[in-house]
Motif scaffolding. Structure first.
Motif, PDB file in Angstrom:
ATOM      1  N   LEU A   1       0.834  -1.206   0.000  1.00 56.05           N
ATOM      2  CA  LEU A   1       0.000   0.000   0.000  1.00 56.05           C
ATOM      3  C   LEU A   1       0.870   1.259   0.000  1.00 56.05           C
ATOM      4  O   LEU A   1       0.559   2.254  -0.669  1.00 56.05           O
ATOM      5  CB  LEU A   1      -0.922  -0.002   1.218  1.00 56.05           C
ATOM      6  CG  LEU A   1      -2.061  -1.028   1.197  1.00 56.05           C
ATOM      7  CD1 LEU A   1      -2.863  -0.957   2.488  1.00 56.05           C
ATOM      8  CD2 LEU A   1      -2.985  -0.777   0.003  1.00 56.05           C
ATOM      9  N   ARG A   2       1.955   1.215   0.758  1.00 58.31           N
ATOM     10  CA  ARG A   2       2.858   2.364   0.798  1.00 58.31           C
ATOM     11  C   ARG A   2       3.532   2.558  -0.563  1.00 58.31           C
ATOM     12  O   ARG A   2       3.650   3.683  -1.064  1.00 58.31           O
ATOM     13  CB  ARG A   2       3.908   2.144   1.888  1.00 58.31           C
ATOM     14  CG  ARG A   2       4.924   3.249   2.022  1.00 58.31           C
ATOM     15  CD  ARG A   2       4.307   4.495   2.560  1.00 58.31           C
ATOM     16  NE  ARG A   2       5.285   5.563   2.719  1.00 58.31           N
ATOM     17  CZ  ARG A   2       5.025   6.831   2.595  1.00 58.31           C
ATOM     18  NH1 ARG A   2       3.788   7.233   2.314  1.00 58.31           N
ATOM     19  NH2 ARG A   2       5.960   7.724   2.761  1.00 58.31           N
ATOM     20  N   LEU A   3       3.966   1.458  -1.210  1.00 56.86           N
ATOM     21  CA  LEU A   3       4.593   1.544  -2.525  1.00 56.86           C
ATOM     22  C   LEU A   3       3.617   2.086  -3.567  1.00 56.86           C
ATOM     23  O   LEU A   3       4.002   2.864  -4.439  1.00 56.86           O
ATOM     24  CB  LEU A   3       5.112   0.176  -2.950  1.00 56.86           C
ATOM     25  CG  LEU A   3       6.415  -0.295  -2.298  1.00 56.86           C
ATOM     26  CD1 LEU A   3       6.710  -1.727  -2.700  1.00 56.86           C
ATOM     27  CD2 LEU A   3       7.573   0.610  -2.704  1.00 56.86           C
ATOM     28  N   ARG A   4       2.356   1.689  -3.461  1.00 58.67           N
ATOM     29  CA  ARG A   4       1.358   2.195  -4.408  1.00 58.67           C
ATOM     30  C   ARG A   4       1.221   3.710  -4.296  1.00 58.67           C
ATOM     31  O   ARG A   4       1.173   4.424  -5.310  1.00 58.67           O
ATOM     32  CB  ARG A   4       0.010   1.525  -4.139  1.00 58.67           C
ATOM     33  CG  ARG A   4      -1.069   1.888  -5.166  1.00 58.67           C
ATOM     34  CD  ARG A   4      -2.400   1.299  -4.801  1.00 58.67           C
ATOM     35  NE  ARG A   4      -2.953   1.946  -3.601  1.00 58.67           N
ATOM     36  CZ  ARG A   4      -4.106   1.581  -3.018  1.00 58.67           C
ATOM     37  NH1 ARG A   4      -4.778   0.547  -3.498  1.00 58.67           N
ATOM     38  NH2 ARG A   4      -4.534   2.211  -1.947  1.00 58.67           N
ATOM     39  N   ALA A   5       1.187   4.207  -3.048  1.00 60.08           N
ATOM     40  CA  ALA A   5       1.079   5.658  -2.849  1.00 60.08           C
ATOM     41  C   ALA A   5       2.308   6.377  -3.386  1.00 60.08           C
ATOM     42  O   ALA A   5       2.200   7.452  -3.979  1.00 60.08           O
ATOM     43  CB  ALA A   5       0.890   5.964  -1.361  1.00 60.08           C
ATOM     44  N   VAL A   6       3.495   5.774  -3.198  1.00 62.10           N
ATOM     45  CA  VAL A   6       4.726   6.395  -3.686  1.00 62.10           C
ATOM     46  C   VAL A   6       4.711   6.466  -5.204  1.00 62.10           C
ATOM     47  O   VAL A   6       5.046   7.502  -5.802  1.00 62.10           O
ATOM     48  CB  VAL A   6       5.958   5.620  -3.181  1.00 62.10           C
ATOM     49  CG1 VAL A   6       7.226   6.104  -3.878  1.00 62.10           C
ATOM     50  CG2 VAL A   6       6.102   5.759  -1.671  1.00 62.10           C
ATOM     51  N   LEU A   7       4.318   5.365  -5.852  1.00 60.14           N
ATOM     52  CA  LEU A   7       4.308   5.339  -7.321  1.00 60.14           C
ATOM     53  C   LEU A   7       3.300   6.335  -7.890  1.00 60.14           C
ATOM     54  O   LEU A   7       3.488   6.863  -8.991  1.00 60.14           O
ATOM     55  CB  LEU A   7       3.977   3.928  -7.807  1.00 60.14           C
ATOM     56  CG  LEU A   7       5.079   2.880  -7.582  1.00 60.14           C
ATOM     57  CD1 LEU A   7       4.572   1.487  -7.938  1.00 60.14           C
ATOM     58  CD2 LEU A   7       6.318   3.213  -8.400  1.00 60.14           C
ATOM     59  N   GLU A   8       2.232   6.604  -7.170  1.00 54.19           N
ATOM     60  CA  GLU A   8       1.221   7.550  -7.646  1.00 54.19           C
ATOM     61  C   GLU A   8       1.705   8.993  -7.569  1.00 54.19           C
ATOM     62  O   GLU A   8       1.264   9.841  -8.343  1.00 54.19           O
ATOM     63  CB  GLU A   8      -0.068   7.397  -6.831  1.00 54.19           C
ATOM     64  CG  GLU A   8      -0.823   6.104  -7.114  1.00 54.19           C
ATOM     65  CD  GLU A   8      -1.990   5.903  -6.153  1.00 54.19           C
ATOM     66  OE1 GLU A   8      -2.107   6.707  -5.184  1.00 54.19           O
ATOM     67  OE2 GLU A   8      -2.780   4.969  -6.346  1.00 54.19           O
ATOM     68  N   GLN A   9       2.626   9.285  -6.653  1.00 54.38           N
ATOM     69  CA  GLN A   9       3.017  10.686  -6.417  1.00 54.38           C
ATOM     70  C   GLN A   9       4.436  11.028  -6.865  1.00 54.38           C
ATOM     71  O   GLN A   9       4.757  12.203  -7.038  1.00 54.38           O
ATOM     72  CB  GLN A   9       2.896  11.005  -4.921  1.00 54.38           C
ATOM     73  CG  GLN A   9       1.491  10.794  -4.364  1.00 54.38           C
ATOM     74  CD  GLN A   9       1.459  11.024  -2.854  1.00 54.38           C
ATOM     75  OE1 GLN A   9       1.788  12.102  -2.364  1.00 54.38           O
ATOM     76  NE2 GLN A   9       1.083  10.002  -2.116  1.00 54.38           N
ATOM     77  N   ALA A  10       5.300  10.052  -7.011  1.00 52.45           N
ATOM     78  CA  ALA A  10       6.708  10.338  -7.315  1.00 52.45           C
ATOM     79  C   ALA A  10       6.851  10.970  -8.695  1.00 52.45           C
ATOM     80  O   ALA A  10       6.117  10.655  -9.631  1.00 52.45           O
ATOM     81  CB  ALA A  10       7.528   9.056  -7.231  1.00 52.45           C
ATOM     82  N   ASP A  11       7.842  11.888  -8.799  1.00 51.24           N
ATOM     83  CA  ASP A  11       8.137  12.536 -10.084  1.00 51.24           C
ATOM     84  C   ASP A  11       9.639  12.794 -10.163  1.00 51.24           C
ATOM     85  O   ASP A  11      10.423  12.264  -9.360  1.00 51.24           O
ATOM     86  CB  ASP A  11       7.327  13.829 -10.245  1.00 51.24           C
ATOM     87  CG  ASP A  11       7.558  14.810  -9.096  1.00 51.24           C
ATOM     88  OD1 ASP A  11       8.611  14.701  -8.426  1.00 51.24           O
ATOM     89  OD2 ASP A  11       6.704  15.678  -8.864  1.00 51.24           O
ATOM     90  N   GLY A  12      10.043  13.624 -11.127  1.00 55.80           N
ATOM     91  CA  GLY A  12      11.460  13.862 -11.350  1.00 55.80           C
ATOM     92  C   GLY A  12      12.152  14.662 -10.258  1.00 55.80           C
ATOM     93  O   GLY A  12      13.386  14.763 -10.264  1.00 55.80           O
ATOM     94  N   ASP A  13      11.392  15.232  -9.338  1.00 60.77           N
ATOM     95  CA  ASP A  13      11.985  15.984  -8.232  1.00 60.77           C
ATOM     96  C   ASP A  13      11.728  15.273  -6.902  1.00 60.77           C
ATOM     97  O   ASP A  13      11.535  15.918  -5.874  1.00 60.77           O
ATOM     98  CB  ASP A  13      11.399  17.403  -8.183  1.00 60.77           C
ATOM     99  CG  ASP A  13      12.233  18.345  -7.333  1.00 60.77           C
ATOM    100  OD1 ASP A  13      13.449  18.118  -7.209  1.00 60.77           O
ATOM    101  OD2 ASP A  13      11.659  19.301  -6.767  1.00 60.77           O
ATOM    102  N   SER A  14      11.754  13.942  -6.955  1.00 61.87           N
ATOM    103  CA  SER A  14      11.447  13.144  -5.759  1.00 61.87           C
ATOM    104  C   SER A  14      12.657  12.316  -5.340  1.00 61.87           C
ATOM    105  O   SER A  14      13.439  11.857  -6.174  1.00 61.87           O
ATOM    106  CB  SER A  14      10.268  12.200  -6.021  1.00 61.87           C
ATOM    107  OG  SER A  14       9.099  12.935  -6.318  1.00 61.87           O
ATOM    108  N   LEU A  15      12.781  12.133  -4.029  1.00 66.25           N
ATOM    109  CA  LEU A  15      13.755  11.219  -3.444  1.00 66.25           C
ATOM    110  C   LEU A  15      12.971  10.101  -2.771  1.00 66.25           C
ATOM    111  O   LEU A  15      12.143  10.359  -1.891  1.00 66.25           O
ATOM    112  CB  LEU A  15      14.640  11.933  -2.420  1.00 66.25           C
ATOM    113  CG  LEU A  15      15.628  11.050  -1.642  1.00 66.25           C
ATOM    114  CD1 LEU A  15      16.659  10.435  -2.573  1.00 66.25           C
ATOM    115  CD2 LEU A  15      16.313  11.848  -0.538  1.00 66.25           C
TER     116      LEU A  15
END
Length: 789
Positions: free
Chosen positions: A402-416
């Motif tokens: 569930l945490r990985l799903r949220a990360v994949l939905e929000q991550a972009d080129g300015d993300s760590l």
């Protein structure tokens, strides 16, 4: 910023540490509410202000912020019409005003803190309110007599009335006729009225009103009739005093209400200064620094340490030292995979990277080497630890998904993105495949990712994809303990069997476990461990090489400085010798003059005296040229500058550089240009440069004077330059048989005139001298009369 990330990275504990280092309640509240700043300029400003506060802390100690109080609740109370504040609340207002004034003075005198000084100009000190509060409220929170004339009169009357009552009561207590009526000779108070203790069986002896009795009923507290009117007057004065005090408090409340916006703005600034001072103390306690901010998404945190490993919850330094680690990402790739044994520091490295990045985003210095750099990522995501929830019916693996799903939905080129033990909690093959797919997705979005893993599939992902790098936490195979350091370029072995042995696991069980591994797996693990050992040894050798290189550079610099010191010493000795030679020449000249005078007096021949004087001047010039040339000799020049003076040994003179042409230079000597190779020249140490006079070109007059001038102009000349000119002028005048000459020295400060006349007074060939007539220049000009033949 993602709230789950703040919780996972334990940012609340850092905020708590910072709040514990503040001096004031508003500063502590601001520290506990600290959040990442949105703009880079705000981050740079916060880091710059903290650095300035560190300098001030070293130079002048803590800023005087301790008097700052939380005033917002008091000011909200005053928002109601007719409300007023108690004296202790007004005392807090005064304390905050004093703190604003002290802090403004502290920062105004700090030249090393321009940012803080500029911000401190927003602190306003309402002097009228400050003076009114000081005159009205005492240090213990009491209303002072000077708060109003009416209050001073009331309190004076209160003191007089109390004194009258006490005198009457003391007279009753000391009356021998009533000696047996009183339980004890004591004046006390009941219901705000003065009474005396009367024995119950003598109540009739003391006329008055009974206000109270003792628990045993043996003592009655009686207000004698003689003090009834004064006690009534006392009560009236007390009521009047209370009304006047309330009137004063309402007046003070109106003044505070008028300055409420200013007080709120001051509190906001003082809280900010307190936060910056707390960040400075945190930096000093943890050897923190502000890393250079990168435009590109790169991280180079060198010698990074986790703050919670440096300071305890109470802010005191921990006894166990934290091992620094280099955290590098983005220079050559976008993904870093950290592997190695359990308890080796993988998760700590991950948390350190996330927390330090988050702290810099909040404008805080972080424990790292000053030569570190960091990009301000707009988003930071972390999945570290156990996300299991019984209430939500989530297993550990489900929580991570569930945490990985949220990360994949929000991550972009300015993300760590920081992922701990990616792919674990399920079948290793399926977990590894899922982990690689997640990495593919994050890389496709342009995010920078750091993961930890034990899965060989994920370790191999770095070997198969450009832009993905392996790193391993190191393990000391001699002590069988982790070193908590990161080595880049190769994956790490999990060393499960080795860790189990260090923890005292049953050896028989471990041998059986090793037998269950296939031959290829055992060989692969052995190769991996050997690769890691060699990589570690190579890194150690590289470190030793760097150390030796730095040592050699230091030795070379030391030798260069030593040679420069020797050369400076040699030049100082030569300069000393030159000055001594000049002194000898001056003494010789004086002696020759004396001899010349004696010879002239004896022979009486003016022509002979003129000839001897001319020869003496030629000798003097030759001596000066010789002494000036010798100390200047130096080495063959390598680099020269236009305007520099170089010595030409073949010609015995100095020439000025006008142009550099490769290994040759164009020079000007006595008004003529010539070109010489550098090898044929000598350079002064330190270098000398020609003195240029404004408006003077390189044209040199070759016309010699046919007659001797009768006037010498020294206006504007320095004394050291003027006296040799005067000496030559007198010599020329004597040679040409002149009896009277003029010296124009001007008025100025009078120093040059005084020096000229003192010089003339010491010359034997000068018969007399005096100031010119007023129409010829007065005291600006001296007429000199020379001795004749």
């Amino acid at each position: 910023m993602d709230e789950a990330t703040l919780r996972i990275l334990e940012f609340d504990k850092v905020r708590g540490l910072l709040a514990g280092l503040t001096q004031t309640a508003p500063g502590g509240e601001l520290a506990r509410a600290l959040r990442p700043l949105a703009e880079r300029r705000a981050v740079e400003e916060a880091l710059g202000e903290t650095a300035e506060m560190q300098v001030l802390h070293d130079q002048r100690g803590r800023p005087p912020l301790g008097g700052t109080r939380e005033l917002r609740e008091h000011l909200r109370r005053l928002a109601t019409a007719g409300a007023f504040l108690p004296p202790d609340a007004l005392l807090e207002v005064l304390s905050s005003i004093d703190a604003a004034a002290d802090c403004r003075r502290y920062l105004a005198a700090a030249e090393a803190a321009p940012r803080l000084f500029e911000k401190s100009r927003g602190l306003e000190v309402p002097e009228t309110l400050r003076r009114l509060l000081r005159d009205s409220i005492g240090a213990r929170g009491e209303i002072l007599d000077g708060a109003s004339f009416a209050l001073a009169d009331i309190r004076r009357n209160l003191r007089l009335t109390r004194e009258r009552i006490r005198r009457v009561l003391e007279a009753l207590l000391n009356d021998e006729r009533l000696a047996g009526a009183f339980q004890e000779r004591l004046i006390t108070e009941r219901n705000g009225r003065y009474v005396v203790p009367v024995r119950a069986d003598h109540r009739g002896q003391v006329k008055g009103f009974i206000h109270d009795e003792s628990a045993s009923g043996q003592t009655l507290f009686v207000e004698p009739a003689q003090t009834l009117s004064d006690n009534n007057a006392l009560q009236a004065l007390l009521r009047e005093e209370k009304r006047e005090e309330e009137r004063i408090l309402r007046r003070l409340a109106d003044e505070v209400r008028e300055h409420a916006p200013q007080l709120v703005a001051n509190q906001r600034l003082l809280a900010l200064f307190d936060l910056r001072a707390a960040a400075a103390r945190f930096a000093l306690a943890t050897a923190a620094a502000a890393p250079r901010l990168e435009d590109q998404p790169r991280i180079a945190l060198r010698a990074a340490r986790h703050p919670l490993l440096l300071l305890g919850p109470d802010g005191r330094p921990r006894t166990a030292p934290a091992v620094p680690v280099d955290l590098l990402l983005g220079a050559e790739g976008d993904t870093l995979i950290i592997s190695g044994p359990n308890t080796g520091g993988k998760t700590v490295a991950l948390k350190t990277l996330g927390l330090l990045t988050l702290m810099v985003r909040c404008g805080l210095p972080v424990p790292c080497h000053p030569d570190s750099s960091l990009h301000l990522f707009g988003k930071i995501f972390a999945d570290i630890g156990d996300e299991q929830s019984i209430e939500a019916s989530l297993s550990t693996f489900s929580g991570h998904l569930l945490r990985l799903r949220a990360v994949l939905e929000q991550a972009d080129g300015d993300s760590l993105v920081l992922l701990d033990e990616l792919g674990t909690g399920t079948d290793p093959a399926e977990g590894g495949a899922l982990a690689m797919a997640v990495l593919d997705a994050l890389r496709g979005r342009g995010a920078r990712t750091v993961v930890t893993t034990h899965l060989n599939l994920v370790k191999g992902y770095a070997l198969l994809n450009a832009g993905v790098e392996n790193a391993a936490v190191s393990f000391d195979h001699e002590t069988l303990r982790p070193t908590y350091r990161l080595h880049y370029g190769a994956p790490g072995a999990s060393s499960a069997f080795t860790i189990a042995r260090t923890l005292g696991f049953d050896e028989a069980v471990l041998r059986r476990a090793e037998s269950y591994l296939g031959v290829e797996e055992r060989e692969g693990l052995a190769i991996l461990e050997e690769l890691h050992r060699r990589s570690q040894r190579l890194e150690e050798d590289l470190g030793e090489t760097r150390r030796l290189h730095d040592q050699a550079r230091a030795e070379r610099d030391k030798r260069r400085r030593l040679l420069e010191d020797i050369e400076q010493g040699r030049q100082a000795i030569l300069e000393k010798a030159r000055r001594r030679g000049e002194e000898l020449v001056r003494r010789a000249e004086a002696r020759v003059k004396q001899l010349l005078k004696e010879a002239r007096e004896l022979s009486g021949s003016t022509a002979e005296a003129a000839r001897l004087s001319g020869e003496m001047r030629q000798v003097r010039e030759a001596l000066r040229q010789e002494t000036a040339a010798k100390p200047g000799q130096g080495r063959v020049p390598r680099e020269v500058s236009v305007g520099e003076l170089l010595r030409i040994p073949a010609l015995g003179g100095d020439a000025e550089v006008v142009r550099v042409v490769g290994a040759e230079v164009e020079l000007v000597l006595h008004g003529k240009k010539l070109r010489q190779p550098l090898a044929a020249l000598e350079q002064y140490q330190p270098p000398r440069f020609a003195k240029k006079r404004p408006g003077v070109g390189w044209v040199r007059s070759r016309v010699e004077r046919a007659v001797c001038e009768t006037r010498l102009k020294l206006v504007g000349a320095r004394i050291d330059d003027a006296l040799p000119l005067l000496q030559r002028f007198l010599d020329d005048a004597l040679l040409h048989g002149l009896r009277e000459v003029e010296v124009v020295h001007g008025a100025g400060s009078g120093a040059l005139r005084k020096a000229v006349r003192e010089f003339l007074a010491a010359q034997a060939e000068v018969e007399s001298f005096h100031a010119a007539e007023l129409e010829r220049g007065g005291d600006n000009l001296t007429i000199v009369r020379l001795r004749g033949a």
